[in-house]
Design a protein around this motif. Structure first.
Motif, short mmCIF file in Angstrom:
data_model
loop_
_atom_site.label_atom_id
_atom_site.label_comp_id
_atom_site.label_asym_id
_atom_site.label_seq_id
_atom_site.Cartn_x
_atom_site.Cartn_y
_atom_site.Cartn_z
N LEU A 6 0.82 -1.20 0.00
CA LEU A 6 0.00 0.00 0.00
C LEU A 6 0.86 1.26 0.00
N GLY A 7 1.97 1.22 0.76
CA GLY A 7 2.87 2.37 0.78
C GLY A 7 3.44 2.68 -0.59
N THR A 8 3.81 1.66 -1.32
CA THR A 8 4.34 1.86 -2.67
C THR A 8 3.30 2.51 -3.57
N LEU A 9 2.07 2.02 -3.51
CA LEU A 9 1.01 2.56 -4.35
C LEU A 9 0.70 4.02 -4.00
N VAL A 10 0.63 4.31 -2.70
CA VAL A 10 0.31 5.68 -2.27
C VAL A 10 1.44 6.64 -2.65
N LEU A 11 2.68 6.25 -2.38
CA LEU A 11 3.81 7.12 -2.70
C LEU A 11 3.92 7.34 -4.20
N ALA A 12 3.72 6.28 -4.97
CA ALA A 12 3.80 6.42 -6.42
C ALA A 12 2.72 7.34 -6.95
N GLY A 28 7.90 5.58 -4.66
CA GLY A 28 7.31 4.28 -4.36
C GLY A 28 8.30 3.15 -4.57
N ALA A 29 9.10 3.25 -5.63
CA ALA A 29 10.09 2.20 -5.90
C ALA A 29 11.14 2.15 -4.80
N LEU A 30 11.50 3.31 -4.25
CA LEU A 30 12.52 3.34 -3.19
C LEU A 30 12.04 2.67 -1.91
N LEU A 31 10.73 2.71 -1.66
CA LEU A 31 10.20 1.97 -0.51
C LEU A 31 10.44 0.48 -0.70
N LEU A 32 10.23 -0.02 -1.91
CA LEU A 32 10.46 -1.44 -2.18
C LEU A 32 11.95 -1.78 -2.11
N VAL A 33 12.80 -0.88 -2.58
CA VAL A 33 14.24 -1.11 -2.48
C VAL A 33 14.64 -1.20 -1.01
N GLY A 34 14.08 -0.31 -0.19
CA GLY A 34 14.33 -0.39 1.25
C GLY A 34 13.86 -1.71 1.83
#
Length: 410
Positions: free
Chosen positions: A33-39, A47-53
């Motif tokens: 959800l964080g990735t979708l909201v940030l993107a 959003g991609a950086l949240l996934l990299v983290g």
């Protein structure tokens, strides 16, 4: 009627313990959800950086890639496997980083490294940070991934890490007024090829020193432990090989460089979180010189979700939590001895304060700095290692450990 009791010693084909199940759902929700909201609200890159983290947190947890424990084991027992893994980490990183940093672009986008002055603030800050590593029980990355993995004590370290980071911003202008040399990057000064060759020689020399010390004391080098037998996938539930973790962390840092335009960092977000909290109590940190710098002033005025470091830190915590949950090992314990709590508080303040005045932590200054070719990263390594040596001597008082474990050999 009470349901069946789930224990952490379950077989891998049995249901997850309830604590792990809940943690896994929460962590997955944060990442997805964080990735979708940030993107959607900030940018796809954010959003991609949240996934990299998240990926960094999973690698740190499953590979148990620690800087603090590796240095402590070498200082006490002269076992250097962890330090050699760090040299592999740095070697892969400089090979990936130096060419784009020398040209200033990567995939057509501008990039820059973490290159900072070489001065007394780095000496003092890195030494403080090294001491804090051993008292707090972890470095910057270690604090995040162990807290995310369910270590309640490391949450205490994290709280005081934030406090120490904030305190350092009050005095930051004094520390940076101390004598210092101009920033130097091997990637730009020697070119990518020359910088890579010199760096690889230095990494090889450090690895060779660890081999000499280890063989002198033990006669042979330590071998990696054989993976435990399990029914599920090792790659899903861990543990992962240490060298795989080193390479994966270097590659993910390079991915961060490609997306964010600069290397992976951790501790600047802690100072920002502390400053945001002070605003809730009517204090204006904007009057301090640190927060008057253009980048810091912008971060203070915006939502924390615009801050790349904050987003990646949250990702690291969530990724480690998901990894611990899938392994069935998320089970926080709160029966922490008083002396250990005191050490966590002291260590956290030293970690936070030291990281700010030294222009980074084990990730931003050591990993990111050396990967950027910055000589301040090498100075940080030497001074932080000295701080670790003092910290190792102080640990027995706080943790009731023997001053020196029984070891074989010389």
């Amino acid at each position: 009627m009470a349901g069946p009791t789930l224990v952490s010693s379950r077989r891998d084909d049995q249901a997850l313990p309830r604590s792990s199940l809940i943690a896994g759902i929460v962590a997955a929700a944060v990442l997805v959800l964080g990735t979708l909201v940030l993107a959607g609200t900030i940018s796809p890159a954010q959003g991609a950086l949240l996934l990299v983290g998240g990926a960094l947190g999973a690698v740190l947890y499953h590979a148990a890639f620690g800087f603090t424990s590796a240095w402590r084991v070498f200082i006490i027992d002269r076992r250097g496997r962890g330090l050699r893994a760090q040299m592999v980490l740095l070697a892969v990183a400089v090979v990936l980083f130096f060419p784009p940093l020398a040209t200033g672009t990567l995939f057509g986008h501008p990039v820059h490294g973490f290159v900072s002055p070489i001065g007394l603030s780095v000496v003092a800050g890195a030494f403080m940070f090294g001491l804090g590593m051993q008292l707090g029980g972890g470095c910057a990355s270690g604090t995040l991934f162990t807290a995310g993995g369910g270590n309640a004590r490391m949450m205490i370290t994290l709280v005081f890490f934030i406090i120490g980071s904030l305190l350092a911003t009050i005095h930051f202008d004094w520390w940076t007024s101390l004598p210092a040399l101009q920033p130097v990057s091997l990637a730009t000064r020697l070119g990518s090829s020359g910088g890579i060759m010199l760096s690889l020689l230095l990494f090889g020399a450090i690895a060779a020193v660890t081999v000499w010390f280890e063989k002198r004391r033990h006669g042979t080098l330590e071998r990696a432990a054989a993976p435990r037998q399990q029914h599920g996938s090792r790659w899903l539930r861990g543990p992962w090989p240490l060298l795989f973790g080193a390479v994966a962390l270097a590659v993910l840092n390079f991915v961060t460089l490609a997306i964010a335009g600069r290397p992976w960092g951790i501790t600047s977000a802690f100072a920002l979180w502390g400053a945001k909290l002070t605003q809730l109590f009517g204090i204006d940190p904007g009057q301090w010189a640190y927060w008057q710098q253009p980048g810091n002033a912008r971060a203070l005025s915006e939502s924390i979700w615009h801050d790349v470091t904050t987003v990646m830190d949250v990702g690291v915590i969530a990724g480690a939590m998901l990894a611990a949950a899938l392994a069935g090992r998320f089970a926080p314990r709160f029966d922490i001895p008083l002396r250990s709590l005191v050490a966590a508080a002291i260590g956290g303040i030293l970690l936070g304060y030291g990281a700010r005045i030294a222009f980074g932590c084990n990730i931003g200054a050591y990993f990111g700095g050396i990967a950027s070719g910055s000589l301040h990263g090498w100075l940080w390594l030497v001074c932080a290692f000295a701080g670790n040596m003092l910290g190792v001597k102080l640990r027995p008082f706080f943790f009731r450990q023997p001053k020196r474990p029984v070891v074989s050999g010389v």
